[in-house]
Design an enzyme around this catalytic site. Structure first.
Site, PDB file in Angstrom:
ATOM      1  N   HIS A  17       0.839  -1.208   0.000  1.00 15.85           N
ATOM      2  CA  HIS A  17       0.000   0.000   0.000  1.00 15.85           C
ATOM      3  C   HIS A  17       0.873   1.256   0.000  1.00 15.85           C
ATOM      4  O   HIS A  17       0.570   2.243   0.672  1.00 15.85           O
ATOM      5  CB  HIS A  17      -0.998  -0.017   1.162  1.00 15.85           C
ATOM      6  CG  HIS A  17      -2.067  -1.048   0.955  1.00 15.85           C
ATOM      7  ND1 HIS A  17      -3.142  -0.839   0.129  1.00 15.85           N
ATOM      8  CD2 HIS A  17      -2.194  -2.314   1.409  1.00 15.85           C
ATOM      9  CE1 HIS A  17      -3.909  -1.918   0.117  1.00 15.85           C
ATOM     10  NE2 HIS A  17      -3.340  -2.841   0.871  1.00 15.85           N
ATOM     11  N   ASP A  19       2.712   1.755  -3.297  1.00 12.34           N
ATOM     12  CA  ASP A  19       3.001   2.037  -4.714  1.00 12.34           C
ATOM     13  C   ASP A  19       2.138   3.167  -5.273  1.00 12.34           C
ATOM     14  O   ASP A  19       2.638   4.083  -5.926  1.00 12.34           O
ATOM     15  CB  ASP A  19       2.929   0.766  -5.593  1.00 12.34           C
ATOM     16  CG  ASP A  19       1.591   0.057  -5.630  1.00 12.34           C
ATOM     17  OD1 ASP A  19       0.696   0.398  -4.833  1.00 12.34           O
ATOM     18  OD2 ASP A  19       1.446  -0.866  -6.470  1.00 12.34           O
ATOM     19  N   GLY A 105      -5.869 -16.430  -7.060  1.00 14.49           N
ATOM     20  CA  GLY A 105      -6.324 -15.613  -5.938  1.00 14.49           C
ATOM     21  C   GLY A 105      -5.529 -15.874  -4.666  1.00 14.49           C
ATOM     22  O   GLY A 105      -5.996 -15.601  -3.567  1.00 14.49           O
ATOM     23  N   GLY A 107      -2.496 -14.608  -3.763  1.00 13.63           N
ATOM     24  CA  GLY A 107      -1.533 -13.604  -3.343  1.00 13.63           C
ATOM     25  C   GLY A 107      -0.248 -13.592  -4.150  1.00 13.63           C
ATOM     26  O   GLY A 107       0.687 -12.884  -3.817  1.00 13.63           O
ATOM     27  N   ASP A 151       2.540  -4.854  -9.209  1.00  8.68           N
ATOM     28  CA  ASP A 151       2.393  -6.238  -9.647  1.00  8.68           C
ATOM     29  C   ASP A 151       2.829  -6.405 -11.103  1.00  8.68           C
ATOM     30  O   ASP A 151       3.606  -7.301 -11.446  1.00  8.68           O
ATOM     31  CB  ASP A 151       0.935  -6.700  -9.498  1.00  8.68           C
ATOM     32  CG  ASP A 151       0.443  -6.562  -8.072  1.00  8.68           C
ATOM     33  OD1 ASP A 151       1.289  -6.388  -7.172  1.00  8.68           O
ATOM     34  OD2 ASP A 151      -0.781  -6.626  -7.862  1.00  8.68           O
TER      35      ASP A 151
END
Ligand code: GLA
Length: 337
Positions: A17, A19, A105, A107, A151
Site C-alpha cells: 500500500h 506504490d 487468488g 496472493g 504487480d
C-alpha cells in the site's frame, strides 16, 4: 502464426500500500507463472474474435474485436484479457491456450501474470515499464480497482536471483540480490480474500486525503503526519511513511546478509498494515504469529492487497514450511513464429 508467452507471478517481500502513493516496494518475480500459446489468425477483412481457454479457470472466453467494454465480460477471468485487448486496440483474431501453475487468488498476482502474458501474446512490445503500464490500465479498466504499478512491473521486469526495489515516484527499478542464505515461502491462510476491491479504493482515498495535507507521504515529516487531525488519515499516512523507510532498510539488510534484521522489518511491516492501515485479519495475524514462532523463521508478514490470502515468510533454507517455496526468477518472455 504461433506465439508463446510466459509471465511469472510475484510475491511482495515488503512495501505494501505504498506504490499508488509514489512510495517504495520490494517485490520478487517467482518461478510459478502463466504460459500462453496463441494461434494468431491471418489478417483478413473485417474484425476477428479472441478466444481464450484455461487449464485452471472455468469457461471459454469469447471476445468480439475490437473490445470496447471489458467490465461485463463473462467468465470474469476474461476481463483481464479483454482489458488488455482494449488497451492494445486488437482487431486481428486469435485463440489463446492458457496454462498456469499459480494458485489462483492466492496472493502471487495470478491476474497481473495473466494480463502481461496476454499482452505479450497479442503483440505488445516496448520496455517492461511500458508493458506494465498498459496492463495496469487494463486491470483498472476491467475491474474498477485503482491498483498501483507494483504487480505488473514485477512480472514484466523480474531479474533472475533478485527482488526489485521499485521507486514508484520515478519508476526506477533496482535489482536487489537475494542471498543464498535466504529462503522465501508463501503460506496460504486458507481465508479467501474478501472486500479487497472496495476497501482498497477506500484506503487509497484516505491516503490521498492525508497527502493533500502534508505533501507526498514517502517524504512527509513525521511531525506533520502526527499533527493530522483525523485519526484515520493520520494512521494511513504513518503507515505509508514508515513502510517506505522499512523497504529501504530491508534492501540494505538483504545486501548485508542480515536476515535477522530483514525478518524483524517484515514483522514491523505486518504490524503497521494491521494497526495503521487496517488491512489484516485475525486469521492472517495468527498465521504470522505461528510462523515467527517456528525455529529458523526470521520473519513473516501479510503480502499484497490482503484481507485474507497468503503470508510471506523469510526462513533459513534448511527449514521447510507448509507452503510454496518461491524463488527469484526473470520476468516475462515471448517467442514469436
Ligand atoms: C495490489 C495492487 C498493487 C499494490 C498492492 C498493495 O496487489 O495491485 O498495486 O497496491 O495491492 O501493496
Amino acid at each position: 502464426m504461433t506465439v508463446t508467452a510466459w509471465a511469472p507471478g510475484r510475491v511482495n517481500l515488503i512495501g505494501d500500500h505504498t506504490d499508488y502513493m509514489g512510495g517504495l516496494v520490494l517485490p520478487m518475480a517467482v518461478q510459478l507463472g502463466t504460459r500462453i500459446t496463441a494461434t494468431i489468425d491471418p489478417p483478413g477483412p473485417g474484425h476477428g474474435h479472441l478466444v481464450l481457454r484455461s487449464d485452471r479457470l472455468d469457461g471459454i472466453v469469447e471476445l468480439a474485436l475490437p473490445v470496447t467494454d471489458p467490465t461485463s465480460v463473462e467468465p470474469r477471468w476474461g476481463r483481464y484479457a479483454a482489458g488488455v485487448a482494449a488497451e492494445l486496440g486488437t482487431t486481428v483474431g486469435a485463440t489463446l491456450e492458457v496454462r498456469s501453475d499459480l494458485p489462483i487468488g492466492g496472493g502471487l498476482s495470478s491476474s497481473a501474470s495473466l494480463a502481461v502474458a496476454v499482452a505479450l501474446a497479442l503483440g505488445a512490445d516496448g520496455t517492461p515499464l511500458h508493458i506494465a503500464r498498459l496492463c495496469q490500465r487494463a486491470e483498472q479498466a476491467a475491474t474498477g480497482v485503482p491498483c498501483g504499478i507494483m504487480d505488473q512491473l514485477a512480472v514484466a521486469a523480474g531479474v533472475d536471483g533478485h527482488a526489485l526495489l521499485i521507486d514508484c515516484a520515478t519508476d526506477d527499478v533496482t535489482p536487489i540480490r537475494i542471498p543464498e542464505s535466504a529462503a522465501f515461502w508463501v503460506v496460504d491462510s486458507g481465508q479467501a480474500r474478501e472486500l479487497a476491491g472496495s476497501e482498497y479504493a477506500t484506503r487509497r482515498t484516505q491516503a490521498e486525503a492525508a497527502a493533500a495535507i502534508v505533501g507526498p507521504l514517502p517524504h512527509a515529516l513525521a511531525a506533520d503526519i502526527e499533527a493530522i487531525e483525523d485519526p484515520v488519515m493520520r494512521a494511513r499516512a504513518r503507515h505509508v511513511r514508515t513502510e517506505c523507510d522499512r523497504v529501504h532498510a530491508f534492501a540494505a539488510a538483504l545486501a548485508g546478509d542480515d536476515l535477522v534484521r530483514a525478518g524483524q522489518l517484515m514483522v514491523d511491516s505486518h504490524r503497521s498494515l494491521r494497526d495503521d492501515y487496517e488491512v489484516s485479519t485475525p486469521v492472517l495475524d495468527a498465521l504470522v504469529d505461528r510462523l515467527v514462532g517456528v525455529d529458523g523463521v526470521f520473519g513473516a508478514r501479510l503480502t499484497g492487497a490482503v484481507f485474507g490470502g497468503c503470508v510471506v515468510a523469510l526462513a533459513d533454507p534448511a527449514v521447510a514450511l507448509d507452503g510454496i517455496r518461491v524463488r527469484p526468477t526473470a520476468g516475462a518472455t515471448v517467442r514469436r513464429g
